[in-house]
Design a protein around this motif. Structure first.
Motif, mmCIF file in Angstrom:
data_model
loop_
_atom_site.group_PDB
_atom_site.id
_atom_site.type_symbol
_atom_site.label_atom_id
_atom_site.label_comp_id
_atom_site.label_asym_id
_atom_site.label_seq_id
_atom_site.Cartn_x
_atom_site.Cartn_y
_atom_site.Cartn_z
ATOM 1 N N SER A 1 -114.508 14.826 25.840
ATOM 2 C CA SER A 1 -113.549 13.723 25.850
ATOM 3 C C SER A 1 -113.884 12.764 26.977
ATOM 4 N N ASP A 2 -113.559 11.499 26.765
ATOM 5 C CA ASP A 2 -113.777 10.502 27.811
ATOM 6 C C ASP A 2 -112.539 10.338 28.688
ATOM 7 N N GLN A 3 -111.549 11.204 28.493
ATOM 8 C CA GLN A 3 -110.318 11.131 29.284
ATOM 9 C C GLN A 3 -110.328 12.222 30.353
ATOM 10 N N PRO A 4 -109.683 11.948 31.489
ATOM 11 C CA PRO A 4 -109.628 12.953 32.553
ATOM 12 C C PRO A 4 -108.873 14.204 32.111
ATOM 13 N N ASP A 5 -109.167 15.312 32.764
ATOM 14 C CA ASP A 5 -108.526 16.581 32.423
ATOM 15 C C ASP A 5 -107.011 16.519 32.519
ATOM 16 N N TRP A 6 -106.483 15.768 33.492
ATOM 17 C CA TRP A 6 -105.028 15.720 33.639
ATOM 18 C C TRP A 6 -104.373 15.045 32.439
ATOM 19 N N VAL A 7 -105.063 14.093 31.807
ATOM 20 C CA VAL A 7 -104.520 13.440 30.612
ATOM 21 C C VAL A 7 -104.483 14.441 29.459
ATOM 22 N N LEU A 8 -105.541 15.196 29.309
ATOM 23 C CA LEU A 8 -105.599 16.198 28.236
ATOM 24 C C LEU A 8 -104.514 17.253 28.422
ATOM 25 N N SER A 9 -104.299 17.693 29.648
ATOM 26 C CA SER A 9 -103.267 18.713 29.875
ATOM 27 C C SER A 9 -101.870 18.135 29.659
ATOM 28 N N ARG A 10 -101.638 16.874 30.011
ATOM 29 C CA ARG A 10 -100.335 16.248 29.744
ATOM 30 C C ARG A 10 -100.079 16.134 28.251
ATOM 31 N N ARG A 11 -101.132 15.804 27.490
ATOM 32 C CA ARG A 11 -100.984 15.743 26.026
ATOM 33 C C ARG A 11 -100.555 17.093 25.479
ATOM 34 N N GLN A 12 -101.084 18.170 26.036
ATOM 35 C CA GLN A 12 -100.702 19.517 25.574
ATOM 36 C C GLN A 12 -99.247 19.814 25.913
ATOM 37 N N VAL A 13 -98.801 19.398 27.090
ATOM 38 C CA VAL A 13 -97.410 19.599 27.479
ATOM 39 C C VAL A 13 -96.488 18.809 26.559
ATOM 40 N N ILE A 14 -96.837 17.568 26.307
ATOM 41 C CA ILE A 14 -96.035 16.734 25.406
ATOM 42 C C ILE A 14 -96.011 17.345 24.004
ATOM 43 N N GLY A 15 -97.152 17.806 23.535
ATOM 44 C CA GLY A 15 -97.224 18.441 22.228
ATOM 45 C C GLY A 15 -96.332 19.667 22.134
ATOM 46 N N ALA A 16 -96.310 20.468 23.200
ATOM 47 C CA ALA A 16 -95.459 21.660 23.215
ATOM 48 C C ALA A 16 -93.985 21.273 23.183
ATOM 49 N N ARG A 17 -93.630 20.188 23.874
ATOM 50 C CA ARG A 17 -92.242 19.716 23.838
ATOM 51 C C ARG A 17 -91.868 19.224 22.446
ATOM 52 N N ILE A 18 -92.784 18.543 21.802
ATOM 53 C CA ILE A 18 -92.532 18.070 20.435
ATOM 54 C C ILE A 18 -92.354 19.260 19.496
ATOM 55 N N ARG A 19 -93.227 20.248 19.617
ATOM 56 C CA ARG A 19 -93.122 21.437 18.766
ATOM 57 C C ARG A 19 -91.773 22.126 18.976
ATOM 58 N N ALA A 20 -91.367 22.303 20.234
ATOM 59 C CA ALA A 20 -90.096 22.960 20.527
ATOM 60 C C ALA A 20 -88.920 22.159 19.955
#
Length: 76
Positions: A3-22
């Motif tokens: 990915s061309d995005q920093p690791d912190w962006v990728l990890s935030r996307r995962q957190v947001i995704g988990a919130r959406i799933r919940a």
């Protein structure tokens, strides 16, 4: 695929995704039902929830409305 995005962006996307799933599960919706409500493909919802896609603001707003939570709760 790198990915061309920093690791912190990728990890935030995962957190947001988990919130959406919940929120989706709390609303009693399947991925397919949510996809139907927001006029998206269920694979798109899957990718958003797993943090592998970079959803546009419009889709995030639709998801928040469909699951009945403020957008800020999903992305804060």
């Amino acid at each position: 695929m790198p990915s061309d995005q920093p690791d912190w962006v990728l990890s935030r996307r995962q957190v947001i995704g988990a919130r959406i799933r919940a929120a989706r599960e709390d609303a009693g919706l399947s991925q397919l039902q949510l996809a139907t409500l927001v006029l998206a493909d269920h694979k798109t919802i899957h990718r958003v929830e797993h943090g592998t896609s970079d959803p546009k603001l419009g889709l995030l707003l639709q998801i928040a409305g469909a699951v009945g939570v403020p957008l800020g709760e999903l992305v804060a």
